[in-house]
Motif scaffolding. Structure first.
Motif, PDB file in Angstrom:
ATOM      1  N   GLY A  11      43.563  21.782  50.183  1.00 32.35           N
ATOM      2  CA  GLY A  11      42.507  20.994  49.178  1.00 32.35           C
ATOM      3  C   GLY A  11      41.329  22.430  48.672  1.00 32.35           C
ATOM      4  O   GLY A  11      40.585  21.970  47.933  1.00 32.35           O
ATOM      5  N   GLN A  12      41.426  23.307  49.659  1.00 32.89           N
ATOM      6  CA  GLN A  12      40.379  24.299  49.248  1.00 32.89           C
ATOM      7  C   GLN A  12      40.723  25.131  47.942  1.00 32.89           C
ATOM      8  O   GLN A  12      41.815  25.240  47.511  1.00 32.89           O
ATOM      9  CB  GLN A  12      40.212  25.175  50.705  1.00 32.89           C
ATOM     10  CG  GLN A  12      39.849  24.380  51.994  1.00 32.89           C
ATOM     11  CD  GLN A  12      39.597  25.372  52.966  1.00 32.89           C
ATOM     12  OE1 GLN A  12      40.457  26.158  53.183  1.00 32.89           O
ATOM     13  NE2 GLN A  12      38.896  24.843  53.929  1.00 32.89           N
ATOM     14  N   SER A  13      39.488  25.643  47.670  1.00 37.07           N
ATOM     15  CA  SER A  13      39.586  26.619  46.257  1.00 37.07           C
ATOM     16  C   SER A  13      39.714  28.006  46.611  1.00 37.07           C
ATOM     17  O   SER A  13      39.436  28.638  47.676  1.00 37.07           O
ATOM     18  CB  SER A  13      38.456  26.460  45.537  1.00 37.07           C
ATOM     19  OG  SER A  13      37.241  26.899  46.310  1.00 37.07           O
ATOM     20  N   VAL A  14      40.649  28.677  45.964  1.00 39.50           N
ATOM     21  CA  VAL A  14      40.932  30.151  46.071  1.00 39.50           C
ATOM     22  C   VAL A  14      40.866  30.977  44.660  1.00 39.50           C
ATOM     23  O   VAL A  14      41.058  30.588  43.508  1.00 39.50           O
ATOM     24  CB  VAL A  14      42.419  30.312  46.346  1.00 39.50           C
ATOM     25  CG1 VAL A  14      42.688  31.773  46.647  1.00 39.50           C
ATOM     26  CG2 VAL A  14      42.618  29.534  47.920  1.00 39.50           C
ATOM     27  N   LEU A  15      40.054  32.242  44.718  1.00 39.16           N
ATOM     28  CA  LEU A  15      40.104  33.268  43.891  1.00 39.16           C
ATOM     29  C   LEU A  15      40.521  34.284  44.034  1.00 39.16           C
ATOM     30  O   LEU A  15      40.707  34.691  45.129  1.00 39.16           O
ATOM     31  CB  LEU A  15      38.412  33.347  43.705  1.00 39.16           C
ATOM     32  CG  LEU A  15      38.140  34.478  42.608  1.00 39.16           C
ATOM     33  CD1 LEU A  15      38.403  34.020  41.190  1.00 39.16           C
ATOM     34  CD2 LEU A  15      36.923  34.769  42.547  1.00 39.16           C
ATOM     35  N   VAL A  16      41.502  34.636  43.253  1.00 43.61           N
ATOM     36  CA  VAL A  16      42.429  36.055  43.520  1.00 43.61           C
ATOM     37  C   VAL A  16      41.940  37.023  42.423  1.00 43.61           C
ATOM     38  O   VAL A  16      42.277  36.755  41.163  1.00 43.61           O
ATOM     39  CB  VAL A  16      43.971  35.768  43.483  1.00 43.61           C
ATOM     40  CG1 VAL A  16      44.731  36.914  43.643  1.00 43.61           C
ATOM     41  CG2 VAL A  16      44.309  34.505  44.431  1.00 43.61           C
ATOM     42  N   VAL A  17      41.356  37.848  42.763  1.00 41.33           N
ATOM     43  CA  VAL A  17      40.968  39.069  42.162  1.00 41.33           C
ATOM     44  C   VAL A  17      42.095  40.268  42.105  1.00 41.33           C
ATOM     45  O   VAL A  17      42.414  40.817  43.056  1.00 41.33           O
ATOM     46  CB  VAL A  17      39.733  39.634  42.547  1.00 41.33           C
ATOM     47  CG1 VAL A  17      39.185  40.579  41.613  1.00 41.33           C
ATOM     48  CG2 VAL A  17      38.602  38.599  42.884  1.00 41.33           C
ATOM     49  N   GLY A  18      42.163  40.421  40.750  1.00 39.83           N
ATOM     50  CA  GLY A  18      43.355  41.490  40.654  1.00 39.83           C
ATOM     51  C   GLY A  18      44.864  40.664  40.841  1.00 39.83           C
ATOM     52  O   GLY A  18      45.814  41.266  41.608  1.00 39.83           O
ATOM     53  N   CYS A  19      44.969  39.566  40.025  1.00 43.37           N
ATOM     54  CA  CYS A  19      46.007  38.631  40.355  1.00 43.37           C
ATOM     55  C   CYS A  19      47.419  39.109  40.072  1.00 43.37           C
ATOM     56  O   CYS A  19      48.461  38.865  40.782  1.00 43.37           O
ATOM     57  CB  CYS A  19      45.831  37.270  39.875  1.00 43.37           C
ATOM     58  SG  CYS A  19      45.871  37.200  37.948  1.00 43.37           S
ATOM     59  N   GLY A  20      47.389  40.031  39.109  1.00 45.87           N
ATOM     60  CA  GLY A  20      48.786  40.747  38.641  1.00 45.87           C
ATOM     61  C   GLY A  20      49.784  39.668  38.290  1.00 45.87           C
ATOM     62  O   GLY A  20      49.326  38.768  37.312  1.00 45.87           O
ATOM     63  N   ASP A  21      50.833  39.775  38.973  1.00 47.97           N
ATOM     64  CA  ASP A  21      51.718  38.793  38.549  1.00 47.97           C
ATOM     65  C   ASP A  21      51.885  37.354  39.112  1.00 47.97           C
ATOM     66  O   ASP A  21      52.782  36.436  38.765  1.00 47.97           O
ATOM     67  CB  ASP A  21      53.407  39.295  38.993  1.00 47.97           C
ATOM     68  CG  ASP A  21      53.285  39.434  40.648  1.00 47.97           C
ATOM     69  OD1 ASP A  21      52.714  38.827  41.105  1.00 47.97           O
ATOM     70  OD2 ASP A  21      54.417  40.198  40.980  1.00 47.97           O
ATOM     71  N   GLY A  22      50.755  36.890  39.712  1.00 49.49           N
ATOM     72  CA  GLY A  22      50.400  35.693  40.156  1.00 49.49           C
ATOM     73  C   GLY A  22      51.110  35.201  41.179  1.00 49.49           C
ATOM     74  O   GLY A  22      50.920  34.025  41.708  1.00 49.49           O
ATOM     75  N   GLN A  73      31.364  29.251  43.648  1.00 48.92           N
ATOM     76  CA  GLN A  73      31.788  29.767  44.819  1.00 48.92           C
ATOM     77  C   GLN A  73      33.240  29.294  45.073  1.00 48.92           C
ATOM     78  O   GLN A  73      33.510  28.184  44.638  1.00 48.92           O
ATOM     79  CB  GLN A  73      30.910  29.553  46.017  1.00 48.92           C
ATOM     80  CG  GLN A  73      29.655  30.430  46.203  1.00 48.92           C
ATOM     81  CD  GLN A  73      28.956  30.226  47.254  1.00 48.92           C
ATOM     82  OE1 GLN A  73      28.852  29.097  48.023  1.00 48.92           O
ATOM     83  NE2 GLN A  73      28.637  31.446  48.220  1.00 48.92           N
ATOM     84  N   PHE A  74      33.972  29.741  45.859  1.00 49.64           N
ATOM     85  CA  PHE A  74      35.418  29.567  46.197  1.00 49.64           C
ATOM     86  C   PHE A  74      35.454  29.887  47.727  1.00 49.64           C
ATOM     87  O   PHE A  74      34.798  30.493  48.403  1.00 49.64           O
ATOM     88  CB  PHE A  74      36.458  30.529  45.330  1.00 49.64           C
ATOM     89  CG  PHE A  74      36.248  30.477  43.974  1.00 49.64           C
ATOM     90  CD1 PHE A  74      37.272  29.628  43.475  1.00 49.64           C
ATOM     91  CD2 PHE A  74      35.437  31.189  43.390  1.00 49.64           C
ATOM     92  CE1 PHE A  74      37.390  29.740  41.827  1.00 49.64           C
ATOM     93  CE2 PHE A  74      35.430  31.022  41.745  1.00 49.64           C
ATOM     94  CZ  PHE A  74      36.268  30.371  41.259  1.00 49.64           C
ATOM     95  N   ASP A  75      36.223  28.762  48.374  1.00 50.53           N
ATOM     96  CA  ASP A  75      36.326  28.891  49.694  1.00 50.53           C
ATOM     97  C   ASP A  75      36.975  30.042  50.223  1.00 50.53           C
ATOM     98  O   ASP A  75      36.441  30.747  51.105  1.00 50.53           O
ATOM     99  CB  ASP A  75      37.248  27.625  50.013  1.00 50.53           C
ATOM    100  CG  ASP A  75      36.502  26.362  49.870  1.00 50.53           C
ATOM    101  OD1 ASP A  75      35.410  26.055  50.302  1.00 50.53           O
ATOM    102  OD2 ASP A  75      37.450  25.430  49.381  1.00 50.53           O
ATOM    103  N   HIS A  76      37.980  30.707  49.453  1.00 50.89           N
ATOM    104  CA  HIS A  76      38.604  31.989  49.842  1.00 50.89           C
ATOM    105  C   HIS A  76      38.799  32.820  48.723  1.00 50.89           C
ATOM    106  O   HIS A  76      39.303  32.522  47.748  1.00 50.89           O
ATOM    107  CB  HIS A  76      40.089  31.427  50.492  1.00 50.89           C
ATOM    108  CG  HIS A  76      39.925  30.533  51.715  1.00 50.89           C
ATOM    109  ND1 HIS A  76      39.661  30.886  52.757  1.00 50.89           N
ATOM    110  CD2 HIS A  76      40.161  29.197  51.592  1.00 50.89           C
ATOM    111  CE1 HIS A  76      39.688  29.719  53.641  1.00 50.89           C
ATOM    112  NE2 HIS A  76      40.191  28.677  52.728  1.00 50.89           N
ATOM    113  N   VAL A  77      38.390  34.023  48.890  1.00 50.76           N
ATOM    114  CA  VAL A  77      38.431  35.283  47.850  1.00 50.76           C
ATOM    115  C   VAL A  77      39.051  36.173  48.516  1.00 50.76           C
ATOM    116  O   VAL A  77      39.495  36.548  49.619  1.00 50.76           O
ATOM    117  CB  VAL A  77      37.057  35.531  47.494  1.00 50.76           C
ATOM    118  CG1 VAL A  77      37.295  36.890  46.451  1.00 50.76           C
ATOM    119  CG2 VAL A  77      36.180  34.808  46.878  1.00 50.76           C
TER     120      VAL A  77
END
Length: 380
Positions: A11-22, A73-77
């Motif tokens: 249930g934690q939040s995630v931010l992906v920087v430079g996500c590309g094709d996902g 903020q996101f739990d994981h970046v």
């Protein structure tokens, strides 16, 4: 494929920087993430991946990470192979630090990457064996990035130890740093865990105000201390771990309570000059609650205390004696001391800290906020 994410996200939040094709965003969803946001600077890529993969819990937006990241903020970046391509990687690291609540994972192109090795060979005559050794040192290689009549080069290549120095030594936001080789040659993956504190009690004051004695009494729950009795509601029952601004040790990822000894003159006598640039104060950013105890005393009393401390020093020519004499001279002008306090209190307020004042001229007595300047000036 090596995952850049923890095994269970629950249930934690995630931010992906430079996500590309996902793919990493989908991996986060499959590991139980509650909210997943992918950002990329390529608008066409964002449009395509959003139409193909976007849902209520997995979203993709356009953003230039060098300008701004999504609010909050996101739990994981997670940062895909991006650091070597930006114009200001240090500023990006700061932005990522503020965006991450628990962890940052960086996929990084190192100095041993073929493009950086080519740059070293072509422009500097370096042997391939040298570039391999350089990747073990705290160094960064700066490329030209599109000099006319040359093949375009990316801008920055960091060795693992260079990034460790940037994140663990020049900043105190993090508790651990681990680095492993990536499947792609010349790349590596850095996992960093943020340092977090439940409650942080900062015992602060100028040099000579009795911070060390106050901390001993707080830690011991000394009922003879008038201030400890008055502040009992501020302190939880569990014991505190004590840390000092001049030597912040390696801390656990999560510390329930910390007592922090901080001399508010520390930036003034160092290169930092201001509190916002003092890496020791990064502890405040990771605390759920910050209580600041500001010890004040008459400038005359402080001068007498420093005179006594100087008399007890064996080495009168050492750095400690020199610093004490400089501070003692500054105490001749109470207005300068008051100015240092005002700067410190403004910084604490900007961090959302709860501030209480204690007069340590004689013992420790709770003090009303409107009275502290009079105490420093010796008018009370």
């Amino acid at each position: 494929m090596m995952s850049l994410l923890p095994e269970h996200l629950d249930g934690q939040s995630v931010l992906v920087v430079g996500c590309g094709d996902g793919d990493t965003c989908l991996d986060a969803r499959d590991r139980g993430a509650g909210e997943v946001l992918g950002v990329d600077i390529d608008k066409d890529t964002v449009r395509t991946v959003n139409e193909r993969l976007g849902t209520d819990t997995v979203r993709f937006i356009w953003a230039d990470a060098e300008v701004a990241l999504p609010d909050g903020q996101f739990d994981h970046v997670v940062v895909h192979n991006l650091l070597h391509r930006v114009r200001n990687p240090i500023a990006l690291l700061d932005r990522l630090t503020h965006a991450a609540r628990l962890t940052i994972t960086l996929e990084v192109t190192g100095i041993s990457d073929e493009r950086s090795r080519r740059l070293l060979r072509r422009d500097y005559g370096a042997l391939d064996e040298l570039s391999t050794r350089l990747d073990e040192m705290p160094l960064a290689l700066v490329g030209r990035n599109g000099t006319p009549n040359r093949k375009r080069e990316s801008k920055f290549y960091f060795s693992p130890s260079a990034l460790r120095h940037l994140l663990m030594d020049q900043r105190r936001h993090f508790a651990s740093f681990a680095c492993v080789s990536a499947p792609q040659p010349g790349r590596w993956i850095c996992h960093v865990k943020r340092r977090r504190t439940g409650q942080l009690v900062v015992v602060s004051g100028a040099t000579g105000t009795g911070k060390s004695t106050m901390i001993r009494r707080l830690a011991a729950r000394d009922q003879a201390s008038e201030f400890v009795v008055a502040a009992a509601s501020m302190l939880p029952a569990a014991d505190y771990r004590v840390v000092h601004g001049d030597s912040v040790p390696s801390l656990e990822v999560y510390e329930p309570q910390l007592l922090f000894h901080y001399d508010l003159l520390r930036p003034w006598r160092r290169d930092a000059r201001v509190h916002a640039r003092d890496e020791a104060l990064h502890l405040l950013d990771g605390a759920e609650r910050v209580d600041v105890v500001a010890l004040v005393a008459s400038h005359r009393v402080l001068r007498e205390r420093l005179n006594q401390e100087l008399c007890e020093l064996e080495d009168q020519s050492g750095r400690t004696a020199t610093r004490l004499r400089e501070v003692r001279e500054m105490y001749r002008e109470p207005s300068r001391l008051i100015e240092h306090y005002c700067d410190w209190l403004a910084f604490c307020s900007s961090k959302g800290a709860r501030i209480s004042f204690v007069d340590s001229t004689i013992g420790y007595r709770p003090l009303a906020e409107h009275s502290w300047q009079e105490v420093v000036a010796g008018a009370r």
